[in-house]
Design a protein around this motif. Structure first.
Motif, PDB file in Angstrom:
ATOM      1  N   ILE A 104      74.653  21.491   1.780  1.00 34.65           N
ATOM      2  CA  ILE A 104      73.737  21.196   2.708  1.00 34.65           C
ATOM      3  C   ILE A 104      74.230  21.763   4.056  1.00 34.65           C
ATOM      4  O   ILE A 104      73.505  22.536   4.898  1.00 34.65           O
ATOM      5  CB  ILE A 104      73.368  19.911   3.035  1.00 34.65           C
ATOM      6  CG1 ILE A 104      72.529  19.408   1.506  1.00 34.65           C
ATOM      7  CG2 ILE A 104      72.257  19.695   3.955  1.00 34.65           C
ATOM      8  CD1 ILE A 104      71.363  20.235   1.304  1.00 34.65           C
ATOM      9  N   THR A 105      75.257  21.202   4.490  1.00 33.61           N
ATOM     10  CA  THR A 105      75.894  21.617   5.941  1.00 33.61           C
ATOM     11  C   THR A 105      76.438  22.912   6.022  1.00 33.61           C
ATOM     12  O   THR A 105      76.093  23.553   6.897  1.00 33.61           O
ATOM     13  CB  THR A 105      76.867  20.701   6.396  1.00 33.61           C
ATOM     14  OG1 THR A 105      78.040  20.625   5.415  1.00 33.61           O
ATOM     15  CG2 THR A 105      76.641  19.157   6.616  1.00 33.61           C
ATOM     16  N   GLY A 106      76.867  23.442   4.890  1.00 33.07           N
ATOM     17  CA  GLY A 106      77.510  24.788   5.001  1.00 33.07           C
ATOM     18  C   GLY A 106      76.564  25.994   4.969  1.00 33.07           C
ATOM     19  O   GLY A 106      76.702  26.728   5.717  1.00 33.07           O
ATOM     20  N   THR A 107      75.285  25.633   4.289  1.00 34.37           N
ATOM     21  CA  THR A 107      74.190  26.542   4.076  1.00 34.37           C
ATOM     22  C   THR A 107      73.456  26.484   5.707  1.00 34.37           C
ATOM     23  O   THR A 107      73.133  27.584   6.279  1.00 34.37           O
ATOM     24  CB  THR A 107      73.089  26.441   3.175  1.00 34.37           C
ATOM     25  OG1 THR A 107      72.907  25.130   3.150  1.00 34.37           O
ATOM     26  CG2 THR A 107      73.571  26.845   1.891  1.00 34.37           C
ATOM     27  N   MET A 108      73.231  25.388   6.333  1.00 32.38           N
ATOM     28  CA  MET A 108      72.536  25.184   7.370  1.00 32.38           C
ATOM     29  C   MET A 108      73.442  25.795   8.626  1.00 32.38           C
ATOM     30  O   MET A 108      72.957  26.779   9.249  1.00 32.38           O
ATOM     31  CB  MET A 108      72.536  23.886   7.803  1.00 32.38           C
ATOM     32  CG  MET A 108      71.241  23.180   7.070  1.00 32.38           C
ATOM     33  SD  MET A 108      70.739  21.479   7.206  1.00 32.38           S
ATOM     34  CE  MET A 108      71.675  20.841   8.441  1.00 32.38           C
ATOM     35  N   THR A 109      74.595  25.526   8.562  1.00 31.01           N
ATOM     36  CA  THR A 109      75.571  26.216   9.551  1.00 31.01           C
ATOM     37  C   THR A 109      75.589  27.720   9.681  1.00 31.01           C
ATOM     38  O   THR A 109      75.661  28.366  10.469  1.00 31.01           O
ATOM     39  CB  THR A 109      77.146  25.825   9.471  1.00 31.01           C
ATOM     40  OG1 THR A 109      76.957  24.426   9.343  1.00 31.01           O
ATOM     41  CG2 THR A 109      78.120  26.172  10.448  1.00 31.01           C
ATOM     42  N   ALA A 110      76.058  28.262   8.022  1.00 27.63           N
ATOM     43  CA  ALA A 110      75.884  29.534   7.800  1.00 27.63           C
ATOM     44  C   ALA A 110      74.563  30.372   8.608  1.00 27.63           C
ATOM     45  O   ALA A 110      74.438  31.351   9.010  1.00 27.63           O
ATOM     46  CB  ALA A 110      75.914  29.881   6.461  1.00 27.63           C
TER      47      ALA A 110
END
Lengths: 291, 307
Positions: A104-110
């Protein structure tokens, strides 16, 4: 594409080498590979054989001798008294929350870093690039005090937050993948009244599925094999790695029980490897080149 | 009229518009990652830099500023300097590992049956749990844990050839090589996969052309395969140097850093946690960071030149 290349190299043959030399060369190749594989397999086979023997049998027989009657009592001891079952449970609990959080956080950040180009995102991007170079184990010298100050020592949250918060490689994999997803797609959705979070949720996230699979494999194996984070931050909640590590003390003389613990610990890895073999080769490689 | 309306947009309207949404989304999407980055990376990194000029313990009671003393200790006392020397074993080992991996990868890419089985077996240790691997190798090398004939695995193999047992992990001349061997055993699979990928990306046309010119096997490797995969070889060597500088888990679990096997990172952790010299440990962390930064700088220079 890669497959085509592979077969055509395979079908390639020397023209001018005589047949006898060719056969000798071919035999040499197999001998070389078989020797290499034996070096890998022998230590593993010893562990499997040892785990099936009784204590006295193990001490008295040669390491290569087959067990007279295969014993499974070592496995039961390892599971219950050796806390391997507990360790597996704890590890999977940490795995599930950390993997979910990373995705979740990785895709949002990317999504934000790759799609929006403003000063803020550029600064954050640069910081991520630099931070990826920090040697993680040495960093624990000062991370430890912060975790302590937060009161998170011996709390599952410490490793979970760390696994989620320090994973720059995943963000890089997601960003790389987003490079190949056309921006016009999210722009048209935006014009049709979709909000940016909506674009992320309805368009980006589903399109990122192959990258998510890559990250999941790398992350899962990484956490499963991580020893030091658990050893330092949750000393009283054993994971697979720390349970095995703690075995060395009380079971120091009972190698057959330790071996059973090792076999149990390797089985999940083996299942993952055999079922995802091909994608693991490409995923691990693509994950590491970005470092 | 419409231009006028645009200027007098309320805050709510601006937030729903293109730019407003962009800023809001950026803020909320990056909130958690940035907070975590601050807590677990940026603040510790700054602390590490500051602590490296201090004498302090784990609790940080009455830290004392001592300038560069920690760094001087680090580079003058043999206790710490010797850990650099141990990293050289791993560096040498990783060169052997690269050469062997390249040889195996080249063999696996030639006409071969069961190539996938070989590849799978050789790769699997890379995925295995480090603690499991370390314990396996403790048993592989240890001599005479048992009472009657339970020798370490390696000695049992040697005894088949009539060679007497050796206490591998007790001999200070051998122990580091044993650890290097365990490390190659675990990590070589990754290199093999990397090299196979690189070799397979070479265009088959080049092979055919070489074939027409009558190139032999060695010429094929040296003039076609090797130049084709040179960037990957260079990258692998850089990774190998970084890896050698930060070896930790295998020696930590097999010997605990005893008997002259401590590496730089093991020493860092021991200094900070066992001996509670956080200042000195931080200085060691900074030194490792500098080493890695220098290697990365060199790597970037090299790869830019190629391009």
């Amino acid at each position: 594409m890669a497959k085509e290349t592979y077969t055509s190299i395979k079908s390639y043959q020397f023209k001018e080498t005589p047949k006898s030399v060719r056969i000798a060369f071919q035999v040499l190749k197999y001998v070389f590979l078989v020797v290499c594989c034996l070096v890998v397999l022998i230590p593993l086979v010893i562990v499997l054989l040892g785990s099936l023997k009784t204590g006295t049998e193990y001490l008295q027989s040669n390491v290569f001798a087959l067990p007279e009657v295969p014993q499974f009592s070592n496995y039961i001891t390892a599971f219950t008294k050796g806390h391997v079952l507990l360790g597996l449970g704890n590890t999977f609990l940490i795995e599930i929350i950390s993997c979910f959080g990373t995705i979740i956080t990785g895709t949002m950040t990317a999504f934000v870093l790759q799609r929006f180009s403003m000063l803020y995102t550029k600064i954050v991007k640069t910081i991520f690039l630099i931070v990826a170079l920090l040697p993680s184990i040495s960093m624990q010298v000062t991370v430890f005090q912060i975790v302590n100050a937060m009161g998170l020592h011996d709390n599952y949250l410490a490793p979970i937050l760390m696994y989620i918060g320090t994973d720059i490689v995943s963000i890089q994999i997601f960003m790389q993948f987003l490079d190949n997803i056309s921006v016009s797609l999210d722009e048209s959705a935006f014009l049709e009244g979709c909000s940016y979070p909506g674009v992320y949720w309805r368009i980006i996230l589903p399109m990122l599925r192959p990258a998510i699979a890559t990250v999941l494999v790398i992350k899962f194996v990484g956490i499963y094999n991580d020893f030091y984070t658990a050893n330092l931050y949750i000393p009283h909640h054993e994971t697979v790695s720390t349970a095995l590590y703690n075995f060395i003390g009380p079971y120091g003389a009972q190698w057959e029980v330790i071996f059973a613990g090792i076999v149990i610990c390797i089985v999940p890895t083996l299942i993952i490897f055999l079922s995802l073999q091909k994608s693991i080769y490409s995923n691990l490689v693509s994950g590491s080149v970005k470092e | 009229m419409s231009a006028n309306a645009k200027q007098k947009r309320t805050l709510g309207e601006w937030l729903r518009g293109y730019t407003g949404q962009k800023y809001l989304t950026t803020f909320f999407f990056l909130l958690i990652p940035i907070v975590l980055l601050l807590i677990f990376t940026l603040i510790p990194a700054v602390n590490m830099f500051l602590f490296s000029f201090q004498k302090r313990d784990q609790l940080g009671v009455n830290p004392e500023w001592i300038g560069l003393n920690n760094y001087i200790t680090l580079f003058t006392q043999s206790e710490y300097l010797s850990t650099f020397k141990n990293c050289l074993y791993y560096l040498l080992g990783s060169f052997v590992q690269q050469a062997l991996a390249l040889l195996i990868a080249t063999t696996l890419c030639s006409k071969l049956k069961l190539a996938n089985v070989f590849k799978g077996i050789l790769f699997f240790p890379y995925m295995m749990n480090g603690v499991a691997v370390s314990i396996i190798f403790r048993k592989f090398f240890t001599k005479g844990d048992g009472i009657i004939s339970s020798e370490g695995t390696l000695n049992s193999i040697l005894s088949i050839f009539g060679i007497p047992g050796i206490s591998w992990l007790n001999d200070p001349n051998l122990v580091n090589w044993c650890l290097v061997f365990a490390s190659i055993w675990k990590y070589i699979g990754f290199d093999i996969i990397m090299y196979i990928g690189a070799i397979q990306s070479i265009s088959p046309d080049i092979y055919e052309a070489a074939d027409l010119d009558g190139a032999n096997g060695w010429q094929r490797f040296w003039y076609i395969v090797f130049p084709g995969i040179r960037p990957i070889v260079a990258l692998q060597l850089v990774l190998a140097i970084k890896g050698a500088a930060s070896v930790f888990d295998i020696p930590y679990i097999i010997t605990g850093g005893a008997n002259g096997t401590s590496t730089f990172v093991i020493k860092t952790i021991d200094t900070a946690f066992t001996y509670e010299k956080v200042g000195l440990g931080s200085a060691m962390g900074i030194v490792l960071l500098l080493i890695i930064l220098i290697i990365t700088g060199v790597q970037n220079l090299l790869f830019k030149e190629r391009k």
